[in-house]
Design a protein around this motif. Structure first.
Motif, PDB file in Angstrom:
ATOM      1  N   HIS A  46       0.829  -1.199   0.000  1.00  0.00           N
ATOM      2  CA  HIS A  46       0.000   0.000   0.000  1.00  0.00           C
ATOM      3  C   HIS A  46       0.870   1.259   0.000  1.00  0.00           C
ATOM      4  O   HIS A  46       0.577   2.236  -0.699  1.00  0.00           O
ATOM      5  CB  HIS A  46      -0.929   0.009   1.217  1.00  0.00           C
ATOM      6  N   GLY A  47       1.934   1.231   0.797  1.00  0.00           N
ATOM      7  CA  GLY A  47       2.824   2.377   0.848  1.00  0.00           C
ATOM      8  C   GLY A  47       3.455   2.666  -0.501  1.00  0.00           C
ATOM      9  O   GLY A  47       3.553   3.822  -0.925  1.00  0.00           O
ATOM     10  N   GLU A  48       3.903   1.595  -1.190  1.00  0.00           N
ATOM     11  CA  GLU A  48       4.501   1.768  -2.520  1.00  0.00           C
ATOM     12  C   GLU A  48       3.494   2.366  -3.494  1.00  0.00           C
ATOM     13  O   GLU A  48       3.814   3.281  -4.260  1.00  0.00           O
ATOM     14  CB  GLU A  48       4.981   0.399  -3.037  1.00  0.00           C
ATOM     15  N   GLN A  49       2.266   1.849  -3.456  1.00  0.00           N
ATOM     16  CA  GLN A  49       1.233   2.349  -4.362  1.00  0.00           C
ATOM     17  C   GLN A  49       0.864   3.800  -4.058  1.00  0.00           C
ATOM     18  O   GLN A  49       0.799   4.635  -4.964  1.00  0.00           O
ATOM     19  CB  GLN A  49      -0.020   1.467  -4.252  1.00  0.00           C
ATOM     20  N   ILE A  50       0.628   4.096  -2.805  1.00  0.00           N
ATOM     21  CA  ILE A  50       0.221   5.455  -2.417  1.00  0.00           C
ATOM     22  C   ILE A  50       1.314   6.468  -2.749  1.00  0.00           C
ATOM     23  O   ILE A  50       1.046   7.512  -3.359  1.00  0.00           O
ATOM     24  CB  ILE A  50      -0.130   5.507  -0.913  1.00  0.00           C
ATOM     25  N   ASN A  51       2.553   6.155  -2.366  1.00  0.00           N
ATOM     26  CA  ASN A  51       3.645   7.102  -2.594  1.00  0.00           C
ATOM     27  C   ASN A  51       3.896   7.331  -4.078  1.00  0.00           C
ATOM     28  O   ASN A  51       4.131   8.464  -4.512  1.00  0.00           O
ATOM     29  CB  ASN A  51       4.926   6.606  -1.921  1.00  0.00           C
ATOM     30  N   THR A  52       3.839   6.252  -4.859  1.00  0.00           N
ATOM     31  CA  THR A  52       4.099   6.377  -6.300  1.00  0.00           C
ATOM     32  C   THR A  52       3.018   7.190  -6.987  1.00  0.00           C
ATOM     33  O   THR A  52       3.309   8.119  -7.752  1.00  0.00           O
ATOM     34  CB  THR A  52       4.199   4.989  -6.956  1.00  0.00           C
ATOM     35  N   LEU A  53       1.746   6.858  -6.726  1.00  0.00           N
ATOM     36  CA  LEU A  53       0.657   7.557  -7.409  1.00  0.00           C
ATOM     37  C   LEU A  53       0.560   9.015  -6.956  1.00  0.00           C
ATOM     38  O   LEU A  53       0.338   9.911  -7.778  1.00  0.00           O
ATOM     39  CB  LEU A  53      -0.669   6.830  -7.164  1.00  0.00           C
ATOM     40  N   ALA A  54       0.732   9.261  -5.666  1.00  0.00           N
ATOM     41  CA  ALA A  54       0.679  10.638  -5.172  1.00  0.00           C
ATOM     42  C   ALA A  54       1.786  11.474  -5.801  1.00  0.00           C
ATOM     43  O   ALA A  54       1.575  12.635  -6.178  1.00  0.00           O
ATOM     44  CB  ALA A  54       0.797  10.657  -3.647  1.00  0.00           C
ATOM     45  N   ASP A  55       2.968  10.896  -5.936  1.00  0.00           N
ATOM     46  CA  ASP A  55       4.088  11.609  -6.560  1.00  0.00           C
ATOM     47  C   ASP A  55       3.784  11.917  -8.024  1.00  0.00           C
ATOM     48  O   ASP A  55       4.067  13.023  -8.510  1.00  0.00           O
ATOM     49  CB  ASP A  55       5.359  10.774  -6.448  1.00  0.00           C
ATOM     50  N   GLN A  56       3.192  10.953  -8.733  1.00  0.00           N
ATOM     51  CA  GLN A  56       2.831  11.180 -10.133  1.00  0.00           C
ATOM     52  C   GLN A  56       1.811  12.310 -10.247  1.00  0.00           C
ATOM     53  O   GLN A  56       1.934  13.186 -11.115  1.00  0.00           O
ATOM     54  CB  GLN A  56       2.276   9.900 -10.748  1.00  0.00           C
ATOM     55  N   PHE A  57       0.807  12.286  -9.380  1.00  0.00           N
ATOM     56  CA  PHE A  57      -0.202  13.348  -9.397  1.00  0.00           C
ATOM     57  C   PHE A  57       0.420  14.710  -9.114  1.00  0.00           C
ATOM     58  O   PHE A  57       0.133  15.702  -9.787  1.00  0.00           O
ATOM     59  CB  PHE A  57      -1.295  13.067  -8.368  1.00  0.00           C
ATOM     60  N   LYS A  58       1.270  14.771  -8.095  1.00  0.00           N
ATOM     61  CA  LYS A  58       1.852  16.061  -7.701  1.00  0.00           C
ATOM     62  C   LYS A  58       2.720  16.634  -8.807  1.00  0.00           C
ATOM     63  O   LYS A  58       2.709  17.849  -9.049  1.00  0.00           O
ATOM     64  CB  LYS A  58       2.639  15.904  -6.400  1.00  0.00           C
ATOM     65  N   ARG A  59       3.463  15.782  -9.499  1.00  0.00           N
ATOM     66  CA  ARG A  59       4.301  16.286 -10.584  1.00  0.00           C
ATOM     67  C   ARG A  59       3.459  16.633 -11.817  1.00  0.00           C
ATOM     68  O   ARG A  59       3.729  17.620 -12.498  1.00  0.00           O
ATOM     69  CB  ARG A  59       5.387  15.261 -10.934  1.00  0.00           C
ATOM     70  N   TYR A  60       2.435  15.839 -12.090  1.00  0.00           N
ATOM     71  CA  TYR A  60       1.597  16.110 -13.269  1.00  0.00           C
ATOM     72  C   TYR A  60       0.815  17.408 -13.100  1.00  0.00           C
ATOM     73  O   TYR A  60       0.733  18.225 -14.020  1.00  0.00           O
ATOM     74  CB  TYR A  60       0.635  14.944 -13.503  1.00  0.00           C
ATOM     75  N   PHE A  61       0.221  17.620 -11.926  1.00  0.00           N
ATOM     76  CA  PHE A  61      -0.601  18.809 -11.683  1.00  0.00           C
ATOM     77  C   PHE A  61       0.210  19.997 -11.168  1.00  0.00           C
ATOM     78  O   PHE A  61      -0.367  21.013 -10.784  1.00  0.00           O
ATOM     79  CB  PHE A  61      -1.717  18.480 -10.695  1.00  0.00           C
ATOM     80  N   ALA A  62       1.523  19.875 -11.166  1.00  0.00           N
ATOM     81  CA  ALA A  62       2.366  20.962 -10.653  1.00  0.00           C
ATOM     82  C   ALA A  62       2.216  22.242 -11.464  1.00  0.00           C
ATOM     83  O   ALA A  62       2.462  23.338 -10.952  1.00  0.00           O
ATOM     84  CB  ALA A  62       3.833  20.533 -10.646  1.00  0.00           C
ATOM     85  N   ILE A  63       1.783  22.142 -12.724  1.00  0.00           N
ATOM     86  CA  ILE A  63       1.676  23.337 -13.572  1.00  0.00           C
ATOM     87  C   ILE A  63       0.426  24.151 -13.252  1.00  0.00           C
ATOM     88  O   ILE A  63       0.259  25.253 -13.772  1.00  0.00           O
ATOM     89  CB  ILE A  63       1.677  22.962 -15.069  1.00  0.00           C
ATOM     90  N   ASN A  64      -0.460  23.620 -12.400  1.00  0.00           N
ATOM     91  CA  ASN A  64      -1.684  24.342 -12.041  1.00  0.00           C
ATOM     92  C   ASN A  64      -1.676  24.617 -10.535  1.00  0.00           C
ATOM     93  O   ASN A  64      -1.692  23.690  -9.730  1.00  0.00           O
ATOM     94  CB  ASN A  64      -2.926  23.537 -12.427  1.00  0.00           C
ATOM     95  N   GLU A  65      -1.650  25.877 -10.164  1.00  0.00           N
ATOM     96  CA  GLU A  65      -1.583  26.252  -8.754  1.00  0.00           C
ATOM     97  C   GLU A  65      -2.902  26.069  -8.016  1.00  0.00           C
ATOM     98  O   GLU A  65      -2.969  26.277  -6.805  1.00  0.00           O
ATOM     99  CB  GLU A  65      -1.127  27.715  -8.627  1.00  0.00           C
ATOM    100  N   LEU A  66      -3.965  25.691  -8.723  1.00  0.00           N
ATOM    101  CA  LEU A  66      -5.275  25.497  -8.095  1.00  0.00           C
ATOM    102  C   LEU A  66      -5.654  24.022  -8.024  1.00  0.00           C
ATOM    103  O   LEU A  66      -6.816  23.640  -8.219  1.00  0.00           O
ATOM    104  CB  LEU A  66      -6.353  26.296  -8.838  1.00  0.00           C
ATOM    105  N   VAL A  67      -4.670  23.176  -7.766  1.00  0.00           N
ATOM    106  CA  VAL A  67      -4.916  21.740  -7.575  1.00  0.00           C
ATOM    107  C   VAL A  67      -4.245  21.315  -6.277  1.00  0.00           C
ATOM    108  O   VAL A  67      -3.025  21.440  -6.127  1.00  0.00           O
ATOM    109  CB  VAL A  67      -4.378  20.900  -8.745  1.00  0.00           C
ATOM    110  N   HIS A  68      -5.044  20.836  -5.336  1.00  0.00           N
ATOM    111  CA  HIS A  68      -4.529  20.387  -4.043  1.00  0.00           C
ATOM    112  C   HIS A  68      -4.603  18.862  -3.986  1.00  0.00           C
ATOM    113  O   HIS A  68      -5.658  18.281  -4.248  1.00  0.00           O
ATOM    114  CB  HIS A  68      -5.352  20.992  -2.904  1.00  0.00           C
ATOM    115  N   ILE A  69      -3.487  18.229  -3.654  1.00  0.00           N
ATOM    116  CA  ILE A  69      -3.408  16.768  -3.581  1.00  0.00           C
ATOM    117  C   ILE A  69      -2.993  16.382  -2.172  1.00  0.00           C
ATOM    118  O   ILE A  69      -2.000  16.893  -1.643  1.00  0.00           O
ATOM    119  CB  ILE A  69      -2.400  16.228  -4.609  1.00  0.00           C
ATOM    120  N   ALA A  70      -3.759  15.499  -1.552  1.00  0.00           N
ATOM    121  CA  ALA A  70      -3.493  15.129  -0.160  1.00  0.00           C
ATOM    122  C   ALA A  70      -3.422  13.615  -0.007  1.00  0.00           C
ATOM    123  O   ALA A  70      -4.063  12.861  -0.752  1.00  0.00           O
ATOM    124  CB  ALA A  70      -4.569  15.697   0.756  1.00  0.00           C
ATOM    125  N   VAL A  71      -2.646  13.185   0.975  1.00  0.00           N
ATOM    126  CA  VAL A  71      -2.452  11.764   1.258  1.00  0.00           C
ATOM    127  C   VAL A  71      -2.801  11.486   2.715  1.00  0.00           C
ATOM    128  O   VAL A  71      -2.210  12.085   3.622  1.00  0.00           O
ATOM    129  CB  VAL A  71      -0.988  11.345   0.981  1.00  0.00           C
TER     130      VAL A  71
END
Length: 270
Positions: A46-71
């Motif tokens: 679960h840790g591997e999945q959560i950390n990997t997907l959250a990291d992908q989301f944070k880097r993908y949506f980094a270009i938009n300052e109005l996207v909040h991602i939480a874990v």
């Protein structure tokens, strides 16, 4: 087109469009606990999945300052009632400031609810994830889409998703032939990939055209490959330039020798 630049172009092309929420960024409200005694993840899978997907989301949506991602942080969805809270593995909110980070997310204060929620099945919570949480997330909180996934490879595969439909209430999404699901809210496609070295069934996001969103390691490899290609091209250009300079020198020497011969012949003819 360069691979990294090509992805950046697609990233802007497929980024969802949404309005700004009408609330206020709220880091913490006194009286609403932001911690409990539960562990962040049930297993290493679960840790591997959560950390990997959250990291992908944070880097993908980094270009938009109005996207909040939480874990694994609390969502409070009823003002004055601290029992009305959940802590999804990952959730994404559109229309609110990315920073500062929050201790918890308060829907009434921020003026919106998460657009998408992800839960990764564990023995302790799987039944709730499949049943009562569907209604809590989609009806009570107002989340647009909810996904569950089993990341442990040795357990039976399970990837399901639900969405809110204005006319039909809650609708379960239909998987495609490969078992993948498309998120209309995120404008991303999700499919599972078996990682036999780590025994993780990794849920991975793709752009609508099938381009995968790379992990941090994959992105590093792409950058290194791009740098290697650039260095090779530069070396070839330098080699070609050196050859051109060498050829120009030879021509100059040949022209000088020819001019010298012409001068000698002119003297003999006199």
């Amino acid at each position: 087109m360069d691979t990294i630049n090509d992805f950046g172009f697609k990233q802007k092309k497929y980024m969802p469009v949404f309005p700004k929420a009408n609330g206020k960024t709220t880091v913490y409200i006194e009286g609403y606990p932001c911690e409990d005694d539960e562990p962040m993840s049930a297993t290493d899978f679960h840790g591997e999945q959560i950390n990997t997907l959250a990291d992908q989301f944070k880097r993908y949506f980094a270009i938009n300052e109005l996207v909040h991602i939480a874990v694994d942080s609390f969502i409070y969805y009823s003002e004055g009632d601290t029992t009305k809270c959940v802590a999804p593995d990952i959730y994404i909110v559109f229309g609110v400031a990315k920073y500062p980070l929050r201790r918890s997310f308060y829907t009434w204060a921020e003026g919106t609810a998460p657009v998408t929620v992800f839960e990764f099945l564990s023995d302790a919570t799987a039944h709730q994830d499949r049943t009562e949480k569907v209604g809590v997330y989609l009806n009570d909180i107002g989340v647009q889409e909810y996904f569950i996934h089993q990341p442990e490879l040795k357990k039976p595969a399970e990837f399901r998703g639900w969405r809110r439909d204005p006319s039909s209430g809650i609708v379960e999404m239909e998987p495609d032939a490969e078992g993948g699901l498309f998120s209309e809210a995120l404008n991303l496609y999700f499919r599972c990939e078996e990682q036999h070295r780590t025994h993780v069934r990794l849920l991975r996001p793709y752009l609508p055209d099938g381009t995968p969103i790379p992990t941090s390691m994959e992105e590093q490899h792409l950058k290194e490959a791009a740098e290697a290609r650039a260095e090779t091209a530069e070396a070839r250009a330098e080699t070609a330039e050196a050859r051109a300079e060498e050829e120009a020198l030879r021509r100059q020497q040949a022209e000088a020798e020819l001019e010298k011969l012409r001068a000698q012949m002119a003297q003999l003819q006199r």
